[in-house]
Scaffold this motif. Structure first.
Motif, PDB file in Angstrom:
ATOM      1  N   LYS A 137       0.800  -1.211   0.054  1.00 48.89           N
ATOM      2  CA  LYS A 137       0.003   0.114   0.069  1.00 48.89           C
ATOM      3  C   LYS A 137       1.000   1.241  -0.024  1.00 48.89           C
ATOM      4  O   LYS A 137       0.426   2.173  -0.913  1.00 48.89           O
ATOM      5  CB  LYS A 137      -0.985  -0.025   1.310  1.00 48.89           C
ATOM      6  CG  LYS A 137      -2.309  -0.978   1.232  1.00 48.89           C
ATOM      7  CD  LYS A 137      -3.170  -0.756   2.028  1.00 48.89           C
ATOM      8  CE  LYS A 137      -4.371  -1.660   1.972  1.00 48.89           C
ATOM      9  NZ  LYS A 137      -5.450  -1.501   2.864  1.00 48.89           N
ATOM     10  N   ARG A 138       1.997   1.278   0.712  1.00 48.39           N
ATOM     11  CA  ARG A 138       2.726   2.485   0.655  1.00 48.39           C
ATOM     12  C   ARG A 138       3.480   2.636  -0.657  1.00 48.39           C
ATOM     13  O   ARG A 138       3.493   3.875  -1.167  1.00 48.39           O
ATOM     14  CB  ARG A 138       3.920   2.463   1.777  1.00 48.39           C
ATOM     15  CG  ARG A 138       3.687   2.546   2.977  1.00 48.39           C
ATOM     16  CD  ARG A 138       4.825   2.471   4.028  1.00 48.39           C
ATOM     17  NE  ARG A 138       5.716   3.783   3.873  1.00 48.39           N
ATOM     18  CZ  ARG A 138       5.521   4.703   4.639  1.00 48.39           C
ATOM     19  NH1 ARG A 138       4.940   4.749   5.892  1.00 48.39           N
ATOM     20  NH2 ARG A 138       6.454   5.453   4.342  1.00 48.39           N
ATOM     21  N   LYS A 139       3.703   1.630  -1.483  1.00 47.82           N
ATOM     22  CA  LYS A 139       4.218   1.678  -2.776  1.00 47.82           C
ATOM     23  C   LYS A 139       3.157   2.170  -3.571  1.00 47.82           C
ATOM     24  O   LYS A 139       3.422   3.128  -4.436  1.00 47.82           O
ATOM     25  CB  LYS A 139       4.670   0.369  -3.266  1.00 47.82           C
ATOM     26  CG  LYS A 139       5.317   0.191  -4.651  1.00 47.82           C
ATOM     27  CD  LYS A 139       5.811  -1.198  -5.199  1.00 47.82           C
ATOM     28  CE  LYS A 139       6.394  -1.230  -6.315  1.00 47.82           C
ATOM     29  NZ  LYS A 139       7.042  -2.519  -6.844  1.00 47.82           N
ATOM     30  N   VAL A 140       1.743   1.795  -3.553  1.00 52.46           N
ATOM     31  CA  VAL A 140       0.974   2.273  -4.417  1.00 52.46           C
ATOM     32  C   VAL A 140       0.715   3.688  -4.087  1.00 52.46           C
ATOM     33  O   VAL A 140       0.488   4.458  -4.980  1.00 52.46           O
ATOM     34  CB  VAL A 140      -0.386   1.378  -4.517  1.00 52.46           C
ATOM     35  CG1 VAL A 140      -1.534   1.909  -5.228  1.00 52.46           C
ATOM     36  CG2 VAL A 140       0.052  -0.101  -5.095  1.00 52.46           C
ATOM     37  N   ARG A 141       0.774   3.859  -2.817  1.00 53.63           N
ATOM     38  CA  ARG A 141       0.243   5.291  -2.620  1.00 53.63           C
ATOM     39  C   ARG A 141       1.222   6.410  -2.158  1.00 53.63           C
ATOM     40  O   ARG A 141       1.438   7.228  -1.418  1.00 53.63           O
ATOM     41  CB  ARG A 141      -0.507   5.227  -1.084  1.00 53.63           C
ATOM     42  CG  ARG A 141      -1.827   4.364  -1.350  1.00 53.63           C
ATOM     43  CD  ARG A 141      -2.250   4.282   0.185  1.00 53.63           C
ATOM     44  NE  ARG A 141      -3.549   3.232   0.245  1.00 53.63           N
ATOM     45  CZ  ARG A 141      -4.260   3.021   1.052  1.00 53.63           C
ATOM     46  NH1 ARG A 141      -4.229   3.642   2.235  1.00 53.63           N
ATOM     47  NH2 ARG A 141      -5.500   2.267   1.110  1.00 53.63           N
ATOM     48  N   ASP A 142       2.289   6.300  -3.398  1.00 51.84           N
ATOM     49  CA  ASP A 142       3.383   6.977  -3.210  1.00 51.84           C
ATOM     50  C   ASP A 142       3.000   8.529  -3.935  1.00 51.84           C
ATOM     51  O   ASP A 142       3.379   8.912  -5.091  1.00 51.84           O
ATOM     52  CB  ASP A 142       4.464   6.401  -4.186  1.00 51.84           C
ATOM     53  CG  ASP A 142       5.760   7.296  -3.910  1.00 51.84           C
ATOM     54  OD1 ASP A 142       5.913   7.986  -3.299  1.00 51.84           O
ATOM     55  OD2 ASP A 142       6.817   6.898  -5.022  1.00 51.84           O
ATOM     56  N   VAL A 143       2.062   9.160  -3.208  1.00 52.09           N
ATOM     57  CA  VAL A 143       1.651  10.427  -3.488  1.00 52.09           C
ATOM     58  C   VAL A 143       2.579  11.568  -3.203  1.00 52.09           C
ATOM     59  O   VAL A 143       2.336  12.848  -3.430  1.00 52.09           O
ATOM     60  CB  VAL A 143       0.284  10.567  -3.015  1.00 52.09           C
ATOM     61  CG1 VAL A 143      -0.612   9.568  -3.581  1.00 52.09           C
ATOM     62  CG2 VAL A 143       0.200  10.665  -1.317  1.00 52.09           C
ATOM     63  N   PHE A 144       3.671  11.176  -2.294  1.00 52.62           N
ATOM     64  CA  PHE A 144       4.662  12.388  -1.971  1.00 52.62           C
ATOM     65  C   PHE A 144       5.998  12.117  -2.652  1.00 52.62           C
ATOM     66  O   PHE A 144       7.058  12.801  -2.031  1.00 52.62           O
ATOM     67  CB  PHE A 144       4.566  12.481  -0.483  1.00 52.62           C
ATOM     68  CG  PHE A 144       3.460  12.436   0.178  1.00 52.62           C
ATOM     69  CD1 PHE A 144       2.875  13.645   0.098  1.00 52.62           C
ATOM     70  CD2 PHE A 144       2.659  11.419   0.899  1.00 52.62           C
ATOM     71  CE1 PHE A 144       1.465  13.833   0.633  1.00 52.62           C
ATOM     72  CE2 PHE A 144       1.610  11.769   1.554  1.00 52.62           C
ATOM     73  CZ  PHE A 144       1.023  12.986   1.263  1.00 52.62           C
ATOM     74  N   SER A 145       5.968  11.577  -3.806  1.00 52.07           N
ATOM     75  CA  SER A 145       7.300  11.444  -4.746  1.00 52.07           C
ATOM     76  C   SER A 145       7.835  12.763  -4.971  1.00 52.07           C
ATOM     77  O   SER A 145       7.076  13.792  -5.095  1.00 52.07           O
ATOM     78  CB  SER A 145       6.957  10.540  -5.885  1.00 52.07           C
ATOM     79  OG  SER A 145       6.225  11.201  -6.794  1.00 52.07           O
ATOM     80  N   ARG A 146       8.906  12.694  -5.480  1.00 47.73           N
ATOM     81  CA  ARG A 146       9.453  14.004  -5.926  1.00 47.73           C
ATOM     82  C   ARG A 146       8.815  14.631  -7.174  1.00 47.73           C
ATOM     83  O   ARG A 146       8.568  15.799  -7.172  1.00 47.73           O
ATOM     84  CB  ARG A 146      11.044  13.802  -6.589  1.00 47.73           C
ATOM     85  CG  ARG A 146      11.909  15.108  -6.769  1.00 47.73           C
ATOM     86  CD  ARG A 146      13.049  14.919  -6.971  1.00 47.73           C
ATOM     87  NE  ARG A 146      14.111  15.985  -7.602  1.00 47.73           N
ATOM     88  CZ  ARG A 146      14.487  16.656  -6.661  1.00 47.73           C
ATOM     89  NH1 ARG A 146      14.620  16.443  -5.207  1.00 47.73           N
ATOM     90  NH2 ARG A 146      15.081  18.111  -6.811  1.00 47.73           N
ATOM     91  N   THR A 147       8.366  13.977  -7.888  1.00 52.18           N
ATOM     92  CA  THR A 147       7.426  14.311  -9.275  1.00 52.18           C
ATOM     93  C   THR A 147       6.285  14.735  -8.418  1.00 52.18           C
ATOM     94  O   THR A 147       5.843  15.974  -9.047  1.00 52.18           O
ATOM     95  CB  THR A 147       7.141  13.330 -10.035  1.00 52.18           C
ATOM     96  OG1 THR A 147       8.556  12.540 -10.786  1.00 52.18           O
ATOM     97  CG2 THR A 147       6.335  13.557 -11.462  1.00 52.18           C
ATOM     98  N   ALA A 148       5.573  13.962  -7.835  1.00 54.30           N
ATOM     99  CA  ALA A 148       4.156  14.667  -7.220  1.00 54.30           C
ATOM    100  C   ALA A 148       4.470  15.763  -6.405  1.00 54.30           C
ATOM    101  O   ALA A 148       3.681  16.879  -6.593  1.00 54.30           O
ATOM    102  CB  ALA A 148       3.546  13.387  -6.359  1.00 54.30           C
ATOM    103  N   LEU A 149       5.312  15.974  -5.558  1.00 54.97           N
ATOM    104  CA  LEU A 149       5.680  17.297  -5.096  1.00 54.97           C
ATOM    105  C   LEU A 149       5.851  18.356  -5.674  1.00 54.97           C
ATOM    106  O   LEU A 149       5.509  19.429  -5.618  1.00 54.97           O
ATOM    107  CB  LEU A 149       6.887  17.284  -3.786  1.00 54.97           C
ATOM    108  CG  LEU A 149       6.597  16.280  -2.736  1.00 54.97           C
ATOM    109  CD1 LEU A 149       7.951  16.023  -1.981  1.00 54.97           C
ATOM    110  CD2 LEU A 149       5.508  16.640  -1.641  1.00 54.97           C
TER     111      LEU A 149
END
Length: 471
Positions: A137-149
């Motif tokens: 779930k942490r892998k799927v919910r990588d909503v705070f990656s560098r690209t996302a930020l």
């Protein structure tokens, strides 16, 4: 002639009986925790006191606040036992001890959240996930990656600028903690959830979420007017509010342009051949707001508190802001620590930690007592500069967001918000404390001023930041 009246004799007998009963109960209570140690392990239990029968040391803890743990750490050492809120607890301080706990997730220990929090947040959240499911779930919910930020920053800046303008327009002092809670809630709903709401809708949703937060840690009794029932009702209201938005996202392709956390989640699920239900997305929405709201508001308040100090002349240099943010989080980490449950008996600092006991690791105490920091009681951003870089001494001497597989999922977003807020404050505002003294801070459930941090804000007529990127 009688020396003692019958009434007095009866009173003395009653008092002695009560004292004897208390003494026997206390001895039995001590014996209970002595015999519950793991007899297959030769190591002793940590030093400490289990307090009085049933209540343990809970009353002392409530009355003494942070001084409770400080006094016992000084008396018993970095690992000591106590009994709080009906459970035996091992309190842990120190980088090496914490390293073993945080890296022992899923093997030696598992995350422990109160039953009420697990019920209210929902079964599909990270809070309720363990082992391989948690990692997936942490892998799927990588909503705070560098690209996302990088995607979030422009909208985040707009929100911070708008909220700071509100602060500067107020004639009366601003309660910074309340104002920062509003700011971070807007960031969570607009940037992460992609909601475009009118002020009235935002205010309504904020009140519902506050109802959820206020009842998150309550007695797990689901009856009318109970805290748990209020929390569940608030959750269902938020889920209903989000349902239509989520259905639209599931039925339409990923939008071009601005992306929110849902877009990144759906994209991540597709890449990992995972399906996400509407229920899971609803619960994730609540968890994302929870992760980005209260603790980040606490950190933002602490930032303003330290910026109000008269000794930060170097803040005209943008690179120094990174040192200031790190030092704010060292001195005033948003949460004081975390809880785990021992999955098996293991050794820590020469003591046994019995299977089934609660383990509370202390972030704040570790920051304050670490030998890595010179004069740790002082607010000194220079300790993170290139010349000193004191935090490089050990990985677990600096853990404002925890560590290991359970580290705060929103920590990078929190750092970005703090830096953006600091830059905007320095470039667009002037401020001064509205009270004669700085407020006293409380540490539970999050760090915040006891009676608020009241500050006057005014729009600046000049730019503090004159040398961007200067060393």
């Amino acid at each position: 002639m009688e020396l003692v009246s019958p009434a007095l004799d009866t009173t003395l007998t009653s008092v002695l009986s009560v004292l004897l009963l208390l003494a026997v109960s206390w001895q039995l209570w001590r014996l209970r925790w002595t015999v519950t140690r793991d007899r297959e392990c030769q190591l002793p239990l940590p030093k400490g006191s289990m307090g009085w029968p049933v209540v343990g040391e809970t009353l002392h803890w409530l009355l003494q606040g942070p001084d409770f743990h400080i006094s016992r750490r000084q008396k018993y050492g970095n690992v000591f036992k106590t009994h709080l809120l009906g459970k035996p607890v091992i309190r842990v301080t120190g980088a090496e001890n914490i390293r073993k706990i945080l890296l022992g997730e899923h093997k030696l220990v598992c995350a422990q959240w109160p039953l009420s929090a697990r019920i209210i947040l929902g079964s599909n959240t990270l809070v309720n996930s363990t082992g391989d499911l948690h990692r997936m779930k942490r892998k799927v919910r990588d909503v705070f990656s560098r690209t996302a930020l990088e995607e979030y920053i422009p909208r985040l800046q707009d929100i911070v600028e708008c909220e700071l303008a509100r602060w500067c327009s107020e004639r009366d002092p601003v309660d910074v903690y309340d104002a920062c809670r509003t700011l971070t809630f807007r960031v969570a709903t607009r940037v992460l959830l992609g909601l475009s709401l009118e002020d009235a809708q935002m205010s309504y949703l904020s009140k519902i979420f506050e109802q959820l937060l206020n009842n998150l840690f309550s007695l797990p009794i689901d009856v009318s007017f109970s805290g748990l029932r209020k929390g569940i009702k608030a959750r269902e209201t938020i889920h209903e509010f989000m349902a239509k938005i989520i259905e639209e996202k599931l039925q339409s392709p990923l939008a071009e342009g601005h992306k929110d956390a849902f877009d990144y989640m759906l994209s991540g699920a597709k890449q990992n051949n995972q399906k996400i239900s509407i229920k899971e997305l609803q619960e994730t929405a609540v968890e994302l707001v929870f992760a980005a709201h209260s603790t980040t508001a606490s950190a933002c308040t602490s930032l303003v508190l330290q910026l109000a100090q008269p000794s930060l002349e170097k803040l005209s240099r943008l690179r120094y802001l990174d040192c200031v943010v790190k030092e704010v989080l060292r001195c005033l980490p948003p949460v004081s620590g975390g809880y785990r449950t021992a999955l098996q008996t293991f050794e820590l600092d020469g003591y046994q930690i019995p299977k089934g006991w609660s383990v509370m690791y202390s972030i704040r105490d570790t920051h304050e007592t670490s030998p890595a920091y010179q004069n740790s009681e002082l607010f000194d951003p220079d300790r993170f500069g290139r010349d000193r870089n004191e935090a490089s001494a050990g990985r677990f001497d600096y853990i404002p967001f925890g560590g290991g597989t359970r580290s705060c999922i929103g920590k990078e977003l929190a750092r970005v918000i703090l830096k953006v807020l600091a830059v905007e404050l320095l470039s667009a505002a002037e401020w001064r404390l509205a009270t004669e003294t700085f407020p006293r801070m409380q540490t539970v459930p999050v760090v915040r001023p006891v009676n608020g941090l009241h500050v006057y804000f005014n729009a600046a007529d000049h730019n503090y930041i004159t040398q961007q990127g200067e060393n």
